[in-house]
Design a protein around this motif. Structure first.
Motif, PDB file in Angstrom:
ATOM      1  N   ARG A  47       0.827  -1.198   0.000  1.00 45.92           N
ATOM      2  CA  ARG A  47       0.000   0.000   0.000  1.00 45.92           C
ATOM      3  C   ARG A  47       0.869   1.260   0.000  1.00 45.92           C
ATOM      4  O   ARG A  47       0.572   2.229  -0.689  1.00 45.92           O
ATOM      5  CB  ARG A  47      -0.923   0.018   1.222  1.00 45.92           C
ATOM      6  N   ARG A  48       1.974   1.235   0.746  1.00 43.12           N
ATOM      7  CA  ARG A  48       2.859   2.396   0.851  1.00 43.12           C
ATOM      8  C   ARG A  48       3.825   2.528  -0.322  1.00 43.12           C
ATOM      9  O   ARG A  48       4.398   3.598  -0.528  1.00 43.12           O
ATOM     10  CB  ARG A  48       3.650   2.325   2.145  1.00 43.12           C
ATOM     11  N   ALA A  49       4.034   1.457  -1.073  1.00 45.33           N
ATOM     12  CA  ALA A  49       5.031   1.468  -2.154  1.00 45.33           C
ATOM     13  C   ALA A  49       4.659   2.448  -3.260  1.00 45.33           C
ATOM     14  O   ALA A  49       3.503   2.510  -3.678  1.00 45.33           O
ATOM     15  CB  ALA A  49       5.186   0.060  -2.735  1.00 45.33           C
ATOM     16  N   THR A  50       5.641   3.179  -3.722  1.00 47.98           N
ATOM     17  CA  THR A  50       5.430   4.109  -4.832  1.00 47.98           C
ATOM     18  C   THR A  50       5.160   3.349  -6.118  1.00 47.98           C
ATOM     19  O   THR A  50       4.266   3.698  -6.877  1.00 47.98           O
ATOM     20  CB  THR A  50       6.674   5.012  -5.009  1.00 47.98           C
ATOM     21  N   SER A  51       5.924   2.294  -6.360  1.00 51.32           N
ATOM     22  CA  SER A  51       5.751   1.467  -7.553  1.00 51.32           C
ATOM     23  C   SER A  51       5.141   0.128  -7.145  1.00 51.32           C
ATOM     24  O   SER A  51       5.832  -0.733  -6.577  1.00 51.32           O
ATOM     25  CB  SER A  51       7.096   1.226  -8.247  1.00 51.32           C
ATOM     26  N   LYS A  52       3.854  -0.014  -7.402  1.00 51.27           N
ATOM     27  CA  LYS A  52       3.172  -1.261  -7.031  1.00 51.27           C
ATOM     28  C   LYS A  52       3.706  -2.445  -7.826  1.00 51.27           C
ATOM     29  O   LYS A  52       3.910  -3.520  -7.292  1.00 51.27           O
ATOM     30  CB  LYS A  52       1.658  -1.154  -7.258  1.00 51.27           C
ATOM     31  N   GLY A  53       3.946  -2.247  -9.118  1.00 52.54           N
ATOM     32  CA  GLY A  53       4.483  -3.325  -9.945  1.00 52.54           C
ATOM     33  C   GLY A  53       5.866  -3.749  -9.503  1.00 52.54           C
ATOM     34  O   GLY A  53       6.178  -4.939  -9.430  1.00 52.54           O
ATOM     35  N   GLY A  54       6.708  -2.788  -9.179  1.00 50.29           N
ATOM     36  CA  GLY A  54       8.056  -3.099  -8.690  1.00 50.29           C
ATOM     37  C   GLY A  54       8.007  -3.838  -7.371  1.00 50.29           C
ATOM     38  O   GLY A  54       8.736  -4.814  -7.152  1.00 50.29           O
ATOM     39  N   PHE A  55       7.140  -3.390  -6.477  1.00 48.21           N
ATOM     40  CA  PHE A  55       6.986  -4.066  -5.188  1.00 48.21           C
ATOM     41  C   PHE A  55       6.506  -5.485  -5.402  1.00 48.21           C
ATOM     42  O   PHE A  55       7.023  -6.427  -4.801  1.00 48.21           O
ATOM     43  CB  PHE A  55       5.996  -3.303  -4.300  1.00 48.21           C
ATOM     44  N   PHE A  56       5.509  -5.658  -6.258  1.00 50.23           N
ATOM     45  CA  PHE A  56       5.003  -6.992  -6.557  1.00 50.23           C
ATOM     46  C   PHE A  56       6.127  -7.914  -7.038  1.00 50.23           C
ATOM     47  O   PHE A  56       6.268  -9.036  -6.562  1.00 50.23           O
ATOM     48  CB  PHE A  56       3.893  -6.921  -7.611  1.00 50.23           C
ATOM     49  N   ASN A  57       6.926  -7.428  -7.970  1.00 55.34           N
ATOM     50  CA  ASN A  57       8.007  -8.252  -8.515  1.00 55.34           C
ATOM     51  C   ASN A  57       9.063  -8.603  -7.467  1.00 55.34           C
ATOM     52  O   ASN A  57       9.594  -9.717  -7.473  1.00 55.34           O
ATOM     53  CB  ASN A  57       8.669  -7.554  -9.700  1.00 55.34           C
ATOM     54  N   ARG A  58       9.356  -7.689  -6.572  1.00 48.45           N
ATOM     55  CA  ARG A  58      10.392  -7.925  -5.559  1.00 48.45           C
ATOM     56  C   ARG A  58       9.901  -8.729  -4.368  1.00 48.45           C
ATOM     57  O   ARG A  58      10.657  -9.531  -3.822  1.00 48.45           O
ATOM     58  CB  ARG A  58      10.948  -6.591  -5.042  1.00 48.45           C
ATOM     59  N   ARG A  59       8.645  -8.502  -3.927  1.00 51.68           N
ATOM     60  CA  ARG A  59       8.219  -9.034  -2.638  1.00 51.68           C
ATOM     61  C   ARG A  59       7.085 -10.054  -2.670  1.00 51.68           C
ATOM     62  O   ARG A  59       6.824 -10.710  -1.665  1.00 51.68           O
ATOM     63  CB  ARG A  59       7.786  -7.872  -1.730  1.00 51.68           C
ATOM     64  N   ILE A  60       6.402 -10.186  -3.811  1.00 50.94           N
ATOM     65  CA  ILE A  60       5.244 -11.102  -3.848  1.00 50.94           C
ATOM     66  C   ILE A  60       5.417 -12.192  -4.893  1.00 50.94           C
ATOM     67  O   ILE A  60       5.277 -13.380  -4.590  1.00 50.94           O
ATOM     68  CB  ILE A  60       3.939 -10.307  -4.079  1.00 50.94           C
ATOM     69  N   ARG A  61       5.718 -11.806  -6.106  1.00 56.51           N
ATOM     70  CA  ARG A  61       5.868 -12.769  -7.199  1.00 56.51           C
ATOM     71  C   ARG A  61       6.902 -13.833  -6.834  1.00 56.51           C
ATOM     72  O   ARG A  61       7.966 -13.521  -6.309  1.00 56.51           O
ATOM     73  CB  ARG A  61       6.302 -12.015  -8.456  1.00 56.51           C
ATOM     74  N   ASP A  62       6.589 -15.063  -7.081  1.00 56.08           N
ATOM     75  CA  ASP A  62       7.459 -16.217  -6.821  1.00 56.08           C
ATOM     76  C   ASP A  62       7.736 -16.454  -5.337  1.00 56.08           C
ATOM     77  O   ASP A  62       8.613 -17.229  -4.995  1.00 56.08           O
ATOM     78  CB  ASP A  62       8.794 -16.086  -7.573  1.00 56.08           C
ATOM     79  N   ARG A  63       6.987 -15.787  -4.438  1.00 56.94           N
ATOM     80  CA  ARG A  63       7.183 -15.991  -3.000  1.00 56.94           C
ATOM     81  C   ARG A  63       5.954 -16.592  -2.321  1.00 56.94           C
ATOM     82  O   ARG A  63       6.068 -17.154  -1.243  1.00 56.94           O
ATOM     83  CB  ARG A  63       7.539 -14.679  -2.311  1.00 56.94           C
ATOM     84  N   TYR A  64       4.783 -16.414  -2.933  1.00 59.44           N
ATOM     85  CA  TYR A  64       3.541 -16.885  -2.331  1.00 59.44           C
ATOM     86  C   TYR A  64       2.783 -17.771  -3.319  1.00 59.44           C
ATOM     87  O   TYR A  64       2.778 -17.498  -4.512  1.00 59.44           O
ATOM     88  CB  TYR A  64       2.654 -15.698  -1.923  1.00 59.44           C
TER      89      TYR A  64
END
Length: 71
Positions: A47-64
C-alpha cells in the motif's frame, strides 16, 4: 483493506483480506490472481510502495502460492 485502484503500468487494482491473508491482484491485462498467506505487513508495505508493480516483482511474485481467478 479496501479495493485500491492506482495509476500503474502493471497493476490495475488490488484488494487484501486480512482475515484470510489473501491478496487479490488484477493486472492491466485483465488477469486476476489470489495470493495465499500474505502477511498484513507485506500488504501494508505494498500500500505504501510508490511502484506497485516493482513491489510486486520484488516481494510477492514467486514468494507466495497463488491461483488464477476467472477465465
Amino acid at each position: 483493506m479496501r479495493l485500491v485502484r492506482m495509476p500503474s503500468t502493471a497493476i490495475r487494482r488490488y484488494d487484501y483480506d486480512a482475515d484470510r491473508r489473501r491478496l487479490e491482484i488484477e493486472f492491466i491485462t485483465g488477469r486476476r490472481y489470489s495470493y495465499a498467506d500474505v502477511p498484513p505487513s507485506v500488504a501494508e508495505a505494498m500500500r505504501r510502495a510508490t511502484s506497485k508493480g516493482g513491489f510486486f516483482n520484488r516481494r510477492i511474485r514467486d514468494r507466495y502460492a497463488f491461483e488464477r481467478l476467472g477465465g
